[in-house]
Write a protein that holds these residues in place. Structure first.
Motif, PDB file in Angstrom:
ATOM      1  N   GLY A   1       0.796  -1.214   0.000  1.00  0.00           N
ATOM      2  CA  GLY A   1       0.000   0.000   0.000  1.00  0.00           C
ATOM      3  C   GLY A   1       0.831   1.266   0.000  1.00  0.00           C
ATOM      4  N   ILE A   2       0.222   2.344   0.468  1.00  0.00           N
ATOM      5  CA  ILE A   2       0.904   3.631   0.543  1.00  0.00           C
ATOM      6  C   ILE A   2       0.835   4.129   1.984  1.00  0.00           C
ATOM      7  CG2 ILE A   2       0.329   4.181  -1.841  1.00  0.00           C
ATOM      8  CD1 ILE A   2      -1.733   6.217  -0.696  1.00  0.00           C
ATOM      9  N   ILE A   3       1.847   4.896   2.370  1.00  0.00           N
ATOM     10  CA  ILE A   3       1.803   5.600   3.642  1.00  0.00           C
ATOM     11  C   ILE A   3       1.472   7.047   3.319  1.00  0.00           C
ATOM     12  CG2 ILE A   3       4.318   6.005   3.650  1.00  0.00           C
ATOM     13  CD1 ILE A   3       4.127   5.851   6.752  1.00  0.00           C
ATOM     14  N   GLY A   4       0.496   7.588   4.021  1.00  0.00           N
ATOM     15  CA  GLY A   4       0.047   8.941   3.734  1.00  0.00           C
ATOM     16  C   GLY A   4      -0.200   9.737   5.002  1.00  0.00           C
ATOM     17  N   VAL A   5      -0.154  11.042   4.850  1.00  0.00           N
ATOM     18  CA  VAL A   5      -0.480  11.963   5.940  1.00  0.00           C
ATOM     19  C   VAL A   5      -1.871  12.519   5.670  1.00  0.00           C
ATOM     20  CG1 VAL A   5       0.137  14.084   7.137  1.00  0.00           C
ATOM     21  CG2 VAL A   5       1.940  12.549   6.293  1.00  0.00           C
TER      22      VAL A   5
ATOM     23  N   SER B   1      -7.770  20.141  10.947  1.00  0.00           N
ATOM     24  CA  SER B   1      -7.173  20.695  12.170  1.00  0.00           C
ATOM     25  C   SER B   1      -5.901  19.976  12.581  1.00  0.00           C
ATOM     26  CB  SER B   1      -8.182  20.636  13.320  1.00  0.00           C
ATOM     27  OG  SER B   1      -8.561  19.299  13.597  1.00  0.00           O
ATOM     28  N   SER B   2      -5.743  18.695  12.220  1.00  0.00           N
ATOM     29  CA  SER B   2      -4.544  17.949  12.594  1.00  0.00           C
ATOM     30  C   SER B   2      -4.151  16.997  11.471  1.00  0.00           C
ATOM     31  CB  SER B   2      -4.773  17.165  13.888  1.00  0.00           C
ATOM     32  OG  SER B   2      -5.769  16.174  13.697  1.00  0.00           O
ATOM     33  N   TYR B   3      -2.882  16.587  11.532  1.00  0.00           N
ATOM     34  CA  TYR B   3      -2.303  15.686  10.547  1.00  0.00           C
ATOM     35  C   TYR B   3      -2.015  14.340  11.222  1.00  0.00           C
ATOM     36  CZ  TYR B   3      -1.468  20.047   8.012  1.00  0.00           C
ATOM     37  OH  TYR B   3      -1.614  21.264   7.383  1.00  0.00           O
ATOM     38  N   SER B   4      -2.407  13.266  10.580  1.00  0.00           N
ATOM     39  CA  SER B   4      -2.160  11.938  11.147  1.00  0.00           C
ATOM     40  C   SER B   4      -1.607  11.021  10.054  1.00  0.00           C
ATOM     41  CB  SER B   4      -3.440  11.344  11.734  1.00  0.00           C
ATOM     42  OG  SER B   4      -4.472  11.279  10.769  1.00  0.00           O
TER      43      SER B   4
ATOM     44  N   VAL C   1      -7.442   0.580   6.047  1.00  0.00           N
ATOM     45  CA  VAL C   1      -6.649   1.705   6.531  1.00  0.00           C
ATOM     46  C   VAL C   1      -6.085   1.364   7.900  1.00  0.00           C
ATOM     47  CG1 VAL C   1      -6.646   4.139   7.133  1.00  0.00           C
ATOM     48  CG2 VAL C   1      -8.078   3.329   5.244  1.00  0.00           C
ATOM     49  N   SER C   2      -4.755   1.511   8.046  1.00  0.00           N
ATOM     50  CA  SER C   2      -4.087   1.265   9.329  1.00  0.00           C
ATOM     51  C   SER C   2      -3.618   2.585   9.907  1.00  0.00           C
ATOM     52  CB  SER C   2      -2.888   0.327   9.145  1.00  0.00           C
ATOM     53  OG  SER C   2      -3.283  -0.916   8.609  1.00  0.00           O
ATOM     54  N   ASP C   3      -4.091   2.916  11.100  1.00  0.00           N
ATOM     55  CA  ASP C   3      -3.695   4.147  11.773  1.00  0.00           C
ATOM     56  C   ASP C   3      -2.396   3.893  12.523  1.00  0.00           C
ATOM     57  OD1 ASP C   3      -3.446   6.459  13.322  1.00  0.00           O
ATOM     58  OD2 ASP C   3      -5.624   6.683  13.454  1.00  0.00           O
ATOM     59  N   LEU C   4      -1.379   4.744  12.295  1.00  0.00           N
ATOM     60  CA  LEU C   4      -0.069   4.542  12.910  1.00  0.00           C
ATOM     61  C   LEU C   4       0.101   5.294  14.218  1.00  0.00           C
ATOM     62  CD1 LEU C   4       2.232   4.650   9.754  1.00  0.00           C
ATOM     63  CD2 LEU C   4       1.144   2.680  10.850  1.00  0.00           C
ATOM     64  N   ASP C   5      -0.936   5.952  14.690  1.00  0.00           N
ATOM     65  CA  ASP C   5      -0.898   6.660  15.977  1.00  0.00           C
ATOM     66  C   ASP C   5       0.194   7.724  16.021  1.00  0.00           C
ATOM     67  OD1 ASP C   5      -3.010   5.175  17.056  1.00  0.00           O
ATOM     68  OD2 ASP C   5      -1.661   3.544  17.635  1.00  0.00           O
ATOM     69  N   ILE C   6       0.423   8.364  14.905  1.00  0.00           N
ATOM     70  CA  ILE C   6       1.365   9.484  14.832  1.00  0.00           C
ATOM     71  C   ILE C   6       0.598  10.675  14.292  1.00  0.00           C
ATOM     72  CG2 ILE C   6       3.463  10.388  13.749  1.00  0.00           C
ATOM     73  CD1 ILE C   6       4.438   7.481  13.589  1.00  0.00           C
ATOM     74  N   SER C   7       0.486  11.717  15.089  1.00  0.00           N
ATOM     75  CA  SER C   7      -0.302  12.873  14.668  1.00  0.00           C
ATOM     76  C   SER C   7       0.367  14.156  15.141  1.00  0.00           C
ATOM     77  CB  SER C   7      -1.728  12.789  15.214  1.00  0.00           C
ATOM     78  OG  SER C   7      -1.714  12.779  16.634  1.00  0.00           O
TER      79      SER C   7
ATOM     80  N   VAL D   1      -3.529  -6.537   4.488  1.00  0.00           N
ATOM     81  CA  VAL D   1      -2.274  -6.051   5.051  1.00  0.00           C
ATOM     82  C   VAL D   1      -2.579  -5.191   6.263  1.00  0.00           C
ATOM     83  CG1 VAL D   1      -0.205  -4.686   4.647  1.00  0.00           C
ATOM     84  CG2 VAL D   1      -1.168  -6.053   2.786  1.00  0.00           C
ATOM     85  N   SER D   2      -1.956  -5.503   7.378  1.00  0.00           N
ATOM     86  CA  SER D   2      -2.047  -4.648   8.555  1.00  0.00           C
ATOM     87  C   SER D   2      -0.637  -4.185   8.910  1.00  0.00           C
ATOM     88  CB  SER D   2      -2.686  -5.388   9.734  1.00  0.00           C
ATOM     89  OG  SER D   2      -1.938  -6.541  10.067  1.00  0.00           O
ATOM     90  N   VAL D   3      -0.534  -2.963   9.403  1.00  0.00           N
ATOM     91  CA  VAL D   3       0.772  -2.339   9.624  1.00  0.00           C
ATOM     92  C   VAL D   3       0.806  -1.713  11.008  1.00  0.00           C
ATOM     93  CG1 VAL D   3       2.435  -0.665   8.751  1.00  0.00           C
ATOM     94  CG2 VAL D   3       0.904  -1.818   7.158  1.00  0.00           C
ATOM     95  N   THR D   4       1.938  -1.861  11.661  1.00  0.00           N
ATOM     96  CA  THR D   4       2.193  -1.152  12.912  1.00  0.00           C
ATOM     97  C   THR D   4       3.516  -0.416  12.766  1.00  0.00           C
ATOM     98  OG1 THR D   4       3.314  -3.080  13.864  1.00  0.00           O
ATOM     99  CG2 THR D   4       0.962  -2.827  14.316  1.00  0.00           C
ATOM    100  N   ALA D   5       3.748   0.553  13.631  1.00  0.00           N
ATOM    101  CA  ALA D   5       4.967   1.352  13.549  1.00  0.00           C
ATOM    102  C   ALA D   5       5.571   1.517  14.920  1.00  0.00           C
ATOM    103  CB  ALA D   5       4.665   2.720  12.950  1.00  0.00           C
TER     104      ALA D   5
END
Length: 479
Positions: A330-334, A339-342, A350-356, A395-399
């Motif tokens: 897949g792709i990694i995107g912001v 109001s905020s970027y994640s 969609v896998s949320d990487l908990d980076i915002s 596909v699931s992703v963690t960071a």
């Protein structure tokens, strides 16, 4: 589509060798021919136990008519291309504050806005800027030519010159078998390929007018590796007389017919990347990947608009195409919600990487699960390491948690990304050696087992030579 074919006969190449036969550069020893190449396309490239690099950074718009000469007395030699041996830890040895055994490979400028170094076979390929003057005395700067030189510094040859190079232009280099292909989108929109095989150099035009193109993303070259047939093509988009966009591919060697992948689209098609045996492109601001399975099949990665530089709410403002051992993950995107970027990974899910962050996040590069990024207003460079879990088509992703790499890293301003480079072991940027130094010199930061200062920030090492204005400076010896 009309095509033109030009052949630069090999005798012209031989004349080039005669022209530069007085070249005093002759380096020894050479890297092992069978060693893997790391980091093609950036400011530094590594083969075996040698690093070849653009020593310092220059504003190419300041290059005058008689500047950037292939001459040891040229004042631009400090911006030339050098090499240095690496020790068993992958670093450059330092003695009395100076990098050891640094050698000049080419007098021509290597570090500038559109720089890129590539090792293909026995040659180093690079672009370099120059200026011209017409009969009226008008000077035109911003021209770019492509050159190659053997890894020992001999047989420097100009292989192609662009009439005018700007941000609308682009180039990339790919090595297939024993042949190097330099693909260039000129200012007039033409797609030219320069084919270099041994002592023979050919030029031909794939298309008279394109809007974008991409070839295989080949940062590493393994000796004797056979590439997938998918990677032996150049992929490009066009706009026809009816304002319809089309996506084509053509063999890099100009054989066979032009193949249509996607045609007659009312919205612009922009080619993004070629990897994972897919050609990635945007259409209606959505990212797709097309792969060949009989006919071409396209997969959309997100319903969210992908701007890669935009700042609209409910859009992906920065993104990179990922891979895991040539597997599409897949792709990694912001994602910006207004109001905020994640940071998220878009695949089948969609896998949320908990980076915002409340400030804009810009993705700089990715390789083997490592992703580099910066946050607006923050001078740190960050890296995260992605872990993939693939189950069938899911596909699931963690960071990992982000960690600061370089506390004073800056990519702001024009041509920012040309000042940032990396390979599997190192990060490179152009930086001042000291607060009083006058130039920007290539500085290397080790990713694994790095040196750190008293504040636990990773400490870099300039790897080349200094100009006469800075030759009194020394870098602290590394322990």
């Amino acid at each position: 589509m009309k095509k033109r074919f030009f052949v630069l006969l090999s005798f012209i190449f031989m004349m080039s060798i005669v022209l530069f036969a007085c070249n005093p550069i002759k380096l020894s020893p050479l890297p092992n021919r069978e060693a893997t190449v790391y980091g093609n396309g950036g400011s530094a490239v590594v083969k075996d136990n040698y690093i070849y690099f653009a020593n310092s950074y220059v504003d190419f718009s300041t290059i005058g008519i008689n500047d950037n000469r292939y001459d040891a007395k040229s004042p631009q030699v400090i911006y030339g291309i050098y090499r240095a041996p690496l020790n068993k830890f992958g670093r450059v040895n330092v003695t009395d504050g100076r990098p050891e055994k640094v050698e000049l490979v080419s007098y021509n400028i290597g570090g500038y806005a559109y720089s890129g170094l590539y090792i293909c076979g026995d040659y180093l390929y690079y672009s370099t800027p120059y200026s011209t003057v017409d009969e009226s005395g008008t000077v035109t700067s911003g021209r770019v030519r492509f050159e190659r030189v053997r890894l020992d510094g001999t047989e420097r040859t100009i292989v192609y010159s662009c009439a005018n190079y700007s941000s609308d232009c682009a180039y990339d280099i790919v090595y297939v078998g024993d042949t190097t292909y330099i693909c260039i989108k000129n200012g007039d929109g033409s797609l030219v390929v320069v084919k270099c095989r041994g002592n023979n150099i050919y030029r031909y035009t794939i298309s008279d007018s394109i809007t974008s193109f991409a070839v295989f993303e080949q940062r590493e070259i393994k000796y004797g590796e056979t590439l997938s047939d998918f990677y032996t093509y150049v992929y490009y988009s066009t706009k026809d007389s009816n304002d319809k966009y089309n996506l084509y591919r053509k063999k890099l060697d100009n054989s066979g017919d032009e193949e249509l992948i996607l045609g007659l689209q009312s919205s612009e098609i922009s080619v993004v990347s070629v990897k994972n045996e897919k050609v990635y492109y945007t259409l209606d601001s959505r990212l797709y990947g097309a792969y060949a399975y009989g006919n071409f099949i396209s997969k959309r990665y997100s319903s969210v608009p992908a701007k890669n530089g935009g700042s609209d709410a409910s859009s992906i403002t920065s993104y990179l195409v990922l891979d895991d051992n040539n597997v599409d993950v897949g792709i990694i995107g912001v994602y910006y919600d207004g109001s905020s970027y994640s940071m998220k990974v878009f695949s089948n899910a969609v896998s949320d990487l908990d980076i915002s962050s409340s400030s804009a996040i810009t993705l700089l590069g990715t390789l083997d699960g490592e992703v580099y990024y910066q946050v607006s207003g923050d001078q740190n460079l960050y890296v995260i390491n992605l872990t993939y879990r693939i189950q069938g088509s899911n596909v699931s992703v963690t960071a990992s948690s982000p960690r600061s790499i370089i506390s004073s890293f800056q990519t702001s301003g024009d041509h920012a990304k040309s000042k940032f480079d990396f390979d599997k072991d190192r990060v490179f940027t152009y930086a001042q050696v000291d607060d009083v130094s006058t130039g920007k010199y290539l500085t290397m930061y080790m990713i694994n087992n790095p040196y750190r200062d008293e504040e636990d920030n990773i400490k870099g090492q300039y790897v080349g030579v200094l100009s006469s204005a800075d030759d009194a400076l020394v870098y602290p010896d590394e322990e």
